[in-house]
Motif scaffolding. Structure first.
Motif, short mmCIF file in Angstrom:
data_model
loop_
_atom_site.label_atom_id
_atom_site.label_comp_id
_atom_site.label_asym_id
_atom_site.label_seq_id
_atom_site.Cartn_x
_atom_site.Cartn_y
_atom_site.Cartn_z
N LEU A 14 -6.29 5.53 0.99
CA LEU A 14 -5.39 4.19 0.49
C LEU A 14 -4.50 4.46 -0.66
CD1 LEU A 14 -8.06 1.27 1.31
CD2 LEU A 14 -5.96 1.99 2.74
N THR A 15 -5.20 5.38 -1.60
CA THR A 15 -4.31 5.63 -2.82
C THR A 15 -4.17 6.96 -2.89
OG1 THR A 15 -6.42 5.71 -3.80
CG2 THR A 15 -5.22 3.51 -4.01
N SER A 16 -4.31 7.99 -1.96
CA SER A 16 -4.06 9.37 -2.17
C SER A 16 -2.69 9.86 -2.14
CB SER A 16 -4.82 10.19 -0.94
OG SER A 16 -4.45 9.84 0.09
N ASN A 17 -2.50 11.18 -2.51
CA ASN A 17 -0.90 11.65 -2.54
C ASN A 17 -0.61 12.39 -1.27
OD1 ASN A 17 -0.55 10.50 -5.02
ND2 ASN A 17 -1.61 12.37 -6.02
N ASP A 18 -1.69 12.39 -0.22
CA ASP A 18 -1.65 13.21 0.82
C ASP A 18 -0.78 12.47 2.09
OD1 ASP A 18 -3.60 11.68 1.13
OD2 ASP A 18 -4.83 13.59 2.19
N ALA A 19 -0.61 11.29 1.88
CA ALA A 19 -0.08 10.52 3.29
C ALA A 19 1.48 10.78 3.24
CB ALA A 19 -0.07 9.13 2.80
N PHE A 20 1.86 10.59 4.66
CA PHE A 20 3.30 10.71 4.77
C PHE A 20 3.89 9.37 5.19
CE2 PHE A 20 2.33 10.69 9.19
CZ PHE A 20 3.46 10.19 10.06
N ALA A 21 5.18 9.41 4.86
CA ALA A 21 5.83 7.84 5.15
C ALA A 21 6.57 8.13 6.38
CB ALA A 21 6.89 7.74 4.02
N ASP A 22 6.60 7.48 7.57
CA ASP A 22 7.39 7.27 8.51
C ASP A 22 8.60 6.53 8.40
OD1 ASP A 22 7.67 8.18 11.34
OD2 ASP A 22 7.23 5.95 11.96
N THR A 23 8.51 5.57 7.44
CA THR A 23 9.55 4.78 7.39
C THR A 23 9.66 4.65 5.99
OG1 THR A 23 9.34 3.38 9.51
CG2 THR A 23 10.48 2.25 7.74
N THR A 24 10.86 4.85 5.50
CA THR A 24 11.26 4.94 4.03
C THR A 24 12.63 3.94 3.80
OG1 THR A 24 10.25 6.67 3.50
CG2 THR A 24 11.54 5.77 1.96
N ILE A 25 12.68 2.64 3.66
CA ILE A 25 13.86 2.19 3.63
C ILE A 25 14.13 1.64 1.82
CG2 ILE A 25 15.22 0.23 4.30
CD1 ILE A 25 13.96 0.48 7.03
N GLY A 26 15.09 1.87 1.21
CA GLY A 26 15.26 1.28 0.00
C GLY A 26 14.28 2.10 -0.91
N ASP A 27 13.88 1.34 -2.15
CA ASP A 27 13.21 1.67 -3.02
C ASP A 27 11.80 0.90 -3.16
OD1 ASP A 27 11.37 2.82 -5.13
OD2 ASP A 27 13.08 3.77 -6.13
N THR A 28 11.07 1.04 -2.19
CA THR A 28 9.76 0.03 -2.17
C THR A 28 9.13 -0.14 -3.45
OG1 THR A 28 9.76 0.21 0.22
CG2 THR A 28 7.93 -0.85 -0.76
N MET A 29 8.74 0.95 -4.01
CA MET A 29 7.53 0.89 -5.26
C MET A 29 8.64 0.42 -6.41
SD MET A 29 5.30 2.29 -3.70
CE MET A 29 5.08 3.01 -2.16
N LYS A 30 9.66 0.72 -6.39
CA LYS A 30 10.53 0.03 -7.69
C LYS A 30 10.69 -1.44 -7.25
CE LYS A 30 14.89 0.52 -9.83
NZ LYS A 30 16.48 0.98 -9.50
N ALA A 31 10.97 -2.16 -6.03
CA ALA A 31 10.93 -3.27 -5.87
C ALA A 31 9.67 -4.22 -5.97
CB ALA A 31 11.48 -3.47 -4.51
N LEU A 32 8.67 -3.44 -5.81
CA LEU A 32 7.09 -3.87 -5.79
C LEU A 32 7.03 -4.22 -7.35
CD1 LEU A 32 5.12 -2.41 -3.20
CD2 LEU A 32 5.47 -4.80 -3.50
N ALA A 33 7.43 -3.18 -8.13
CA ALA A 33 7.06 -3.18 -9.62
C ALA A 33 7.79 -4.32 -10.26
CB ALA A 33 7.38 -1.78 -10.15
N ALA A 34 9.02 -4.63 -9.87
CA ALA A 34 9.88 -5.47 -10.25
C ALA A 34 9.70 -7.11 -9.99
CB ALA A 34 11.25 -5.17 -10.33
N ALA A 35 8.91 -6.92 -8.78
CA ALA A 35 8.99 -8.26 -8.04
C ALA A 35 8.39 -9.44 -8.89
CB ALA A 35 7.87 -8.06 -6.82
#
Lengths: 151, 732
Positions: B313-334
């Motif tokens: 759930l938190t590892s670095n070995d995942a792959f992203a199939d969909t990446t639109i915008g900057d999700t991590m940044k948006a979540l941090a600023a929400a």
């Protein structure tokens, strides 16, 4: 050795006392409409009538059945699928895979023999057979149809 | 009802012959003495010649439509027959069907196409060539009449198997010209024009199933019911721990038990007792001392497997199939961030008919009677295991007593049955698994978890969504070649960015969808709906958590995000309207909604649910809308919707396969409870077809069942449900 009255015919079969009636019916007598589903009386695929009562034959030792007991299997329920339950099942196109339906029909016909106009609650209580395809809604409707046809 | 009554009510004796006859590509209806060698029955017989591979017409106008896909309850047999009959312009009351065999398909260069029946492709995967087959047969029959009458074929009309020539006031029937038609060259495929759905008279209609009658009186023969002269029966046991091995067994201890013929090693992990009856075989097997090497798997448990998944759930070995915008940044600023972790367990298929297979092997021929969803594969497994060339092998497909994906990917039970039968050359050996064996040796729905995070802006709009799925991969277990560069997109089914099959249905400015593979020693496989089940729960339940945080109605919240996905929106609107969304409900009853896409079809559900103070849940009503493009039989779609509700609710309320000391804990229906009639809600199937594509039916609706009910529970209690099954959970 056991003497069984199945669908009005007497069968003398060579079996060990503890053999479940289900396997005697299927393997010695050769009537395969009665199905194996779980072997522990949970699913009801093996349902038959004994003296008019619905029984799960997979947990019924053959030694507990007397020679004068009247056993009825799906094959002996009616000539030409003419039992009102069978006719209603056809009308509602109840079966999907069909594997559990012998047991469902035996349970439903036993219910209707005792209760001419079962309520939804009566159907809930009597119909505990498992159908993995999920035909329950049509089973309920078909029982009501059969009750009306019989009335 | 009329059509069902037309089904041949085959006696057991005739059935054996009929099974064999299908392999000869011939019509049914002849009989041989019981016990006649089946191989003889495959010799060409004087029967009506076929018009083409799909259609045989007898002199009495009976139409036999050949079916290659498996019928396991889902109605494909009737649906394909409707499509062929529609183009054929035959009398539906005179239609019967016969199953073709994999051996015949191979011998005729796969004229019937793919026989595999999975992924809800039975109809959508064969509609073009089955309809074309019916149309070609019609063209040949008309040409035969035109040739006989010496008139242009364009002057003929046909309806319900009757051909007419108005100019000369003549008429004939298909039965009278079929022999001549069989000799006519098939039409150029380019000249075949298929009817638009608006002109359908048989397809698209709620005709009765063609296969019901023998299911009502015990006369239908399933694989478990087969009988042959001299047949032996086998009961099997595999090492309870997945990956464990058979070390030894003491056959002397059971050799003298009633009916026992021999105890045999089946494969590295399996032993069988072969006896005169199955009950004798099983009784001896239960008494057989067996030594196992349980191996590394014995160390695993549900707790160790869950811990492994949590790491994903938190590892670095995942792959992203969909990446639109900057999700991590948006979540941090929400201004408002919502987070949740969900989990779903392993599940078994629990088909009502447990695994079974009968085989007969001689030095130069191998035959097997297989309740399979994948006939071609069963044939390959037979040949491979028996060591006999494909053209000397035949598989007789038996209609399975339930499939749900268990019988489509790996023919494990064919391998085992053939390995047993090889040790009894020339004898039919029927292998039946006990329910316990079936429960403990499945290919389970993969276990999975998801970590969800969403950002809501000040206006209540969804600004960002992050989905991290962690769980076991089906491809890693059964088809590693399908995993490209370590990225297994299959596990994100229903969350895909590509349109057409299982597309994510919302527009979110910042969106990241990832998968981290976390495998265990437990075998996994497709289970009705496959990964749309788990992903549908994660997405659709979290959407309700987000809607609540945004202060919006769950349907309105979804509508706003679905504007660029009109077909998702279409089923949402249909279900909202038919369920009466927004209208008052009786006190204590609450609604929940879910929308998802799978198998090229769009589904939406509304559940009406009440929850007692003791956490007892009652589902009163479910309305399910489907857009499967074209509708072949609305009554059978309704039946599949019923089935999806029953199976989806079983999974939601009761079902989990847990692991202790490396083996399955839930061994039978006493601890793997299946939904019963009393628990079944009223189900209303709403069809919202757009007619511009062909989607599946058997699987698409199941993925919206659980989340709609979970969202209704959330509405009732204010507490989200995040872990399945919900038995034993405190909901209130």
């Amino acid at each position: 050795m056991a003497r069984l009255n199945i669908n009005g015919k007497v069968h003398d079969v060579q079996v060990e006392d503890g053999t479940p009636l289900l396997w005697v019916i299927r393997e010695q007598v050769g009537l395969t409409g009665t199905k194996y589903g779980c072997g522990v009386a949970q699913c009801g695929a093996c349902s038959v009538h004994i003296n008019g009562e619905v029984r799960r034959s997979c947990m019924t030792p053959v030694s507990s059945v007397k020679a004068e007991d009247r056993i009825v299997t799906i094959e002996g329920l009616s000539p030409n699928s003419s039992n009102p339950i069978q006719k209603a099942w056809l009308e509602h196109d109840v079966p999907q895979c069909g594997y559990c339906q012998s047991g469902q029909i035996m349970a439903a016909s036993a219910l209707l023999a005792k209760n001419k106009n079962p309520s939804d609650k009566d159907i809930d209580t009597a119909m505990t057979n498992i159908c993995r395809c999920g035909t329950y809604q049509r089973i309920r409707a078909a029982i009501h149809t059969a009750a009306k046809a019989k009335a | 009802m009329k059509t069902a009554a037309k089904q041949p009510n085959l006696s057991r004796r005739k059935f054996m012959v009929a099974t064999a006859a299908a392999s000869g590509g011939l019509a049914l209806g002849f009989s041989l003495p019981f016990g006649a060698d089946l191989a003889q029955a495959q010799a060409p017989l004087a029967a009506s010649p076929e018009v083409n591979a799909w259609v045989v017409i007898k002199p009495d106008d009976t139409v036999v439509i050949r079916i290659a896909r498996t019928e396991m309850g889902q109605g494909t047999l009737t649906g394909i027959a409707q499509l062929v009959a529609e183009e054929l312009e035959c009398d539906w009351k005179k239609v019967t069907t016969e199953m073709v065999t994999p051996g015949q398909n191979l011998a005729r260069k796969r004229v019937w196409g793919d026989m595999a029946t999975g992924g809800s492709r039975g109809i959508r995967g064969s509609e073009v060539y089955t309809r074309a087959g019916g149309a070609a047969a019609r063209m040949m029959l008309l040409q035969a009449a035109a040739d006989e009458w010496k008139v242009p074929v364009g002057e003929l009309t046909v309806s319900e198997s009757v051909i007419r020539h108005a100019g000369s006031n003549r008429m004939t029937t298909y039965g009278k010209v079929s022999a001549a038609a069989a000799k006519i060259a098939p039409p150029d495929p380019k000249t075949i024009k298929l009817k638009p759905y608006t002109q359908w008279k048989i397809a698209g209609k709620p005709v009765k199933r063609l296969d019901t009658a023998p299911k009502l009186n015990g006369s239908k023969i399933y694989a478990i019911d087969l009988k042959f002269p001299g047949m032996l029966n086998a009961a099997v046991k595999s090492c309870e721990v997945f990956g464990g091995k058979l070390v030894s067994f003491d056959d002397a201890k059971v050799a003298k038990m009633a009916g026992v013929k021999r105890v045999v090693k089946v494969d590295d992990a399996t032993v069988a007792v072969v006896a005169d009856t199955w009950w004798h075989a099983k009784t001896a097997l239960d008494a057989l001392p067996i030594v196992w090497d349980e191996g590394e798997g014995a160390k695993a448990s549900s707790a160790t497997i869950a811990k492994n998944l949590e790491s994903g759930l938190t590892s670095n070995d995942a792959f992203a199939d969909t990446t639109i915008g900057d999700t991590m940044k948006a979540l941090a600023a929400a201004p408002k961030k919502i987070e949740a972790v969900y989990s779903t367990p392993f599940l078994s298929h629990a088909t009502m008919e447990p695994m079974t297979c009968t085989a007969k092997i001689t030095a130069d021929r191998a035959e097997a009677w297989v309740p399979t969803q994948n006939g071609d594969q069963a044939l390959a497994a037979l040949s491979e295991t028996a060591g006999i060339p494909l053209d000397k092998c035949e598989v007789y497909k038996m209609d399975p007593g339930g499939g749900f994906g268990r019988r489509v990917t790996i023919p494990d039970y064919v391998h085992k049955a053939v390995n047993i039968a090889r040790q009894f050359p020339g004898i039919h050996v029927k292998m039946i698994w006990s329910r316990e064996e079936d429960q403990m040796h499945g290919f389970y729905r993969p276990i999975s978890q998801a970590r969800m995070a969403g950002a809501i802006d000040a206006q209540g709009n969804l600004q960002a969504l992050h989905i991290r799925v962690s769980g076991q991969s089906i491809n890693a277990f059964s088809n590693p070649a399908a995993i490209k560069d370590g990225k297994d997109v299959r596990q994100l089914q229903g969350l895909w960015k590509e349109p057409g099959d299982a597309q994510f249905g919302y527009t979110v400015p910042n969106l990241q969808i990832e998968y981290a593979m976390r495998n265990s020693h437990v075998p996994v496989g497709p289970w009705r709906g496959v990964n749309t089940n788990q992903n549908g729960i994660y997405l659709e339940c979290f959407m309700d958590e987000l809607a609540k945080a945004a202060g919006k109605d769950p349907v309105e919240f979804r509508r706003t995000l679905m504007q660029k996905h009109p077909k998702h929106l279409g089923v949402l609107n249909a279900v909202a309207e038919k369920s009466g969304w927004g209208r008052p409900l009786p006190a204590g009853v609450h609604r929940g909604v879910a929308v998802f896409m799978g198998y090229a079809s769009y589904s939406a559900a509304v559940a009406e649910v009440s929850v007692s103070p003791k956490s007892e849940v009652k589902v009163h009503r479910m309305v399910i809308a489907t857009d499967c493009g074209n509708v072949v039989n609305p009554d059978q779609i309704a039946a599949q919707t019923d089935g999806a509700v029953a199976m989806g609710l079983s999974a939601l309320f009761f079902n989990e396969i847990t692991i202790d000391k490396g083996r399955v804990v839930e061994t039978n229906f006493h601890n793997y409870r299946i939904l019963q009639l009393a628990d079944m809600p009223k189900v209303e199937s709403v069809l919202a077809p757009t007619h511009d594509f062909w989607g599946g039916v058997g699987e698409p609706t199941i993925c919206v069942v659980a989340p709609a009910v979970m969202n209704a529970i959330f509405a009732a209690t204010g507490k989200p449900v995040r872990h399945l099954p919900i038995k034993n959970q405190k909901l209130v």
